[in-house]
Design a protein around this motif. Structure first.
Motif, PDB file in Angstrom:
ATOM      1  N   LYS A 166      51.577  40.329  48.396  1.00 18.26           N
ATOM      2  CA  LYS A 166      50.348  40.925  47.877  1.00 18.26           C
ATOM      3  C   LYS A 166      49.517  41.456  49.034  1.00 18.26           C
ATOM      4  CE  LYS A 166      50.107  37.947  43.898  1.00 18.26           C
ATOM      5  NZ  LYS A 166      50.985  36.820  44.104  1.00 18.26           N
ATOM      6  N   THR A 167      49.026  42.631  48.898  1.00 17.02           N
ATOM      7  CA  THR A 167      48.110  43.187  49.885  1.00 17.02           C
ATOM      8  C   THR A 167      46.691  42.789  49.515  1.00 17.02           C
ATOM      9  OG1 THR A 167      47.859  45.240  48.654  1.00 17.02           O
ATOM     10  CG2 THR A 167      49.651  45.149  50.255  1.00 17.02           C
ATOM     11  N   GLU A 168      45.782  43.033  50.428  1.00 20.25           N
ATOM     12  CA  GLU A 168      44.384  42.686  50.155  1.00 20.25           C
ATOM     13  C   GLU A 168      43.831  43.514  49.003  1.00 20.25           C
ATOM     14  OE1 GLU A 168      41.995  42.933  53.641  1.00 20.25           O
ATOM     15  OE2 GLU A 168      43.352  41.673  54.804  1.00 20.25           O
ATOM     16  N   GLU A 169      44.270  44.753  48.917  1.00 18.40           N
ATOM     17  CA  GLU A 169      43.792  45.620  47.832  1.00 18.40           C
ATOM     18  C   GLU A 169      44.247  45.089  46.475  1.00 18.40           C
ATOM     19  OE1 GLU A 169      44.503  50.177  46.254  1.00 18.40           O
ATOM     20  OE2 GLU A 169      44.845  49.701  48.362  1.00 18.40           O
ATOM     21  N   THR A 170      45.506  44.698  46.390  1.00 13.91           N
ATOM     22  CA  THR A 170      46.023  44.160  45.136  1.00 13.91           C
ATOM     23  C   THR A 170      45.297  42.881  44.772  1.00 13.91           C
ATOM     24  OG1 THR A 170      48.185  45.097  45.651  1.00 13.91           O
ATOM     25  CG2 THR A 170      48.113  43.416  43.951  1.00 13.91           C
ATOM     26  N   GLN A 171      45.053  42.040  45.763  1.00  8.98           N
ATOM     27  CA  GLN A 171      44.356  40.777  45.521  1.00  8.98           C
ATOM     28  C   GLN A 171      42.939  41.031  45.011  1.00  8.98           C
ATOM     29  OE1 GLN A 171      45.889  37.873  45.705  1.00  8.98           O
ATOM     30  NE2 GLN A 171      44.081  36.751  45.045  1.00  8.98           N
ATOM     31  N   SER A 172      42.246  41.991  45.614  1.00  7.53           N
ATOM     32  CA  SER A 172      40.867  42.268  45.165  1.00  7.53           C
ATOM     33  C   SER A 172      40.866  42.872  43.764  1.00  7.53           C
ATOM     34  CB  SER A 172      40.161  43.191  46.153  1.00  7.53           C
ATOM     35  OG  SER A 172      40.782  44.459  46.181  1.00  7.53           O
ATOM     36  N   GLN A 173      41.854  43.693  43.451  1.00  4.78           N
ATOM     37  CA  GLN A 173      41.953  44.250  42.097  1.00  4.78           C
ATOM     38  C   GLN A 173      42.190  43.148  41.071  1.00  4.78           C
ATOM     39  OE1 GLN A 173      45.091  47.116  42.407  1.00  4.78           O
ATOM     40  NE2 GLN A 173      43.752  48.735  43.179  1.00  4.78           N
ATOM     41  N   LEU A 174      43.047  42.205  41.417  1.00 11.08           N
ATOM     42  CA  LEU A 174      43.321  41.099  40.500  1.00 11.08           C
ATOM     43  C   LEU A 174      42.082  40.228  40.302  1.00 11.08           C
ATOM     44  CD1 LEU A 174      46.905  39.983  41.556  1.00 11.08           C
ATOM     45  CD2 LEU A 174      46.220  41.078  39.427  1.00 11.08           C
ATOM     46  N   GLU A 175      41.357  39.973  41.381  1.00  7.08           N
ATOM     47  CA  GLU A 175      40.152  39.160  41.265  1.00  7.08           C
ATOM     48  C   GLU A 175      39.092  39.869  40.418  1.00  7.08           C
ATOM     49  OE1 GLU A 175      39.121  38.346  45.305  1.00  7.08           O
ATOM     50  OE2 GLU A 175      40.691  36.830  45.534  1.00  7.08           O
ATOM     51  N   ALA A 176      38.979  41.193  40.574  1.00  6.68           N
ATOM     52  CA  ALA A 176      38.027  41.946  39.758  1.00  6.68           C
ATOM     53  C   ALA A 176      38.418  41.900  38.292  1.00  6.68           C
ATOM     54  CB  ALA A 176      37.952  43.391  40.245  1.00  6.68           C
ATOM     55  N   ARG A 177      39.692  42.001  38.023  1.00  7.30           N
ATOM     56  CA  ARG A 177      40.171  41.946  36.634  1.00  7.30           C
ATOM     57  C   ARG A 177      39.925  40.566  36.029  1.00  7.30           C
ATOM     58  NH1 ARG A 177      43.250  44.482  32.810  1.00  7.30           N
ATOM     59  NH2 ARG A 177      44.717  43.156  31.679  1.00  7.30           N
ATOM     60  N   VAL A 178      40.182  39.531  36.820  1.00  7.69           N
ATOM     61  CA  VAL A 178      39.958  38.162  36.334  1.00  7.69           C
ATOM     62  C   VAL A 178      38.490  37.944  36.014  1.00  7.69           C
ATOM     63  CG1 VAL A 178      39.936  35.736  37.072  1.00  7.69           C
ATOM     64  CG2 VAL A 178      41.971  37.118  37.423  1.00  7.69           C
ATOM     65  N   SER A 179      37.605  38.373  36.897  1.00  8.56           N
ATOM     66  CA  SER A 179      36.179  38.157  36.636  1.00  8.56           C
ATOM     67  C   SER A 179      35.717  38.971  35.430  1.00  8.56           C
ATOM     68  CB  SER A 179      35.347  38.492  37.871  1.00  8.56           C
ATOM     69  OG  SER A 179      35.466  39.867  38.180  1.00  8.56           O
ATOM     70  N   GLY A 180      36.259  40.179  35.258  1.00  8.84           N
ATOM     71  CA  GLY A 180      35.912  40.970  34.084  1.00  8.84           C
ATOM     72  C   GLY A 180      36.376  40.323  32.797  1.00  8.84           C
ATOM     73  N   LEU A 181      37.583  39.784  32.814  1.00  9.76           N
ATOM     74  CA  LEU A 181      38.108  39.114  31.619  1.00  9.76           C
ATOM     75  C   LEU A 181      37.342  37.833  31.318  1.00  9.76           C
ATOM     76  CD1 LEU A 181      41.940  39.667  32.109  1.00  9.76           C
ATOM     77  CD2 LEU A 181      40.480  40.703  30.377  1.00  9.76           C
ATOM     78  N   GLN A 182      36.952  37.111  32.362  1.00  5.88           N
ATOM     79  CA  GLN A 182      36.172  35.893  32.142  1.00  5.88           C
ATOM     80  C   GLN A 182      34.799  36.220  31.563  1.00  5.88           C
ATOM     81  OE1 GLN A 182      36.375  34.082  36.019  1.00  5.88           O
ATOM     82  NE2 GLN A 182      38.162  32.848  35.468  1.00  5.88           N
ATOM     83  N   ALA A 183      34.179  37.308  32.031  1.00  8.43           N
ATOM     84  CA  ALA A 183      32.880  37.717  31.488  1.00  8.43           C
ATOM     85  C   ALA A 183      33.027  38.129  30.025  1.00  8.43           C
ATOM     86  CB  ALA A 183      32.310  38.867  32.312  1.00  8.43           C
ATOM     87  N   ARG A 184      34.112  38.819  29.733  1.00  2.58           N
ATOM     88  CA  ARG A 184      34.355  39.229  28.350  1.00  2.58           C
ATOM     89  C   ARG A 184      34.563  38.017  27.445  1.00  2.58           C
ATOM     90  NH1 ARG A 184      39.202  43.355  27.037  1.00  2.58           N
ATOM     91  NH2 ARG A 184      38.928  43.196  24.820  1.00  2.58           N
ATOM     92  N   ALA A 185      35.326  37.031  27.939  1.00  2.00           N
ATOM     93  CA  ALA A 185      35.564  35.812  27.163  1.00  2.00           C
ATOM     94  C   ALA A 185      34.267  35.046  26.943  1.00  2.00           C
ATOM     95  CB  ALA A 185      36.584  34.934  27.879  1.00  2.00           C
ATOM     96  N   ALA A 186      33.403  35.018  27.955  1.00  2.00           N
ATOM     97  CA  ALA A 186      32.120  34.322  27.807  1.00  2.00           C
ATOM     98  C   ALA A 186      31.271  35.007  26.741  1.00  2.00           C
ATOM     99  CB  ALA A 186      31.376  34.295  29.140  1.00  2.00           C
ATOM    100  N   GLY A 187      31.325  36.329  26.686  1.00  2.00           N
ATOM    101  CA  GLY A 187      30.589  37.047  25.658  1.00  2.00           C
ATOM    102  C   GLY A 187      31.106  36.767  24.269  1.00  2.00           C
TER     103      GLY A 187
END
Length: 94
Positions: free
Chosen positions: A54-75
């Protein structure tokens, strides 16, 4: 009792079915073909590991996706009813 008799009848009928022979399903060329060459397993593992790094870019994209999905689930965990609707419903039930 009827169910058991029906199942026994069905199993008896299924047991009489003729299945095609495996030899009939394969052609003559397939039966006479040589076995494939075996290759070492280690080069396959190293090439797979290289692709999975995994490159740093891929890792940051995955972390952004995870946080977005967690925010959506909280809503989605919030209440569907407003306070006024909940009160009215509770009054009707009691």
């Amino acid at each position: 009792m009827r169910l058991a008799a029906f199942l026994i009848l069905i199993l008896g009928v299924v047991g009489c079915v003729q299945f095609p022979e495996i030899e009939d399903a394969t052609g003559q060329a397939a039966r006479e073909a040589d076995f494939p060459d075996l290759i070492p397993f280690d080069p396959l593992l190293t090439s797979t590991e290289a692709r999975q790094s995994k490159t740093e870019e891929t890792q940051s994209q995955l972390e952004a996706r995870v946080s977005g999905l967690q925010a959506r689930a909280a809503g989605l965990r919030g209440s569907v009813l407003s306070g006024e609707e909940r009160n009215r419903l509770e009054d009707e039930v009691q």
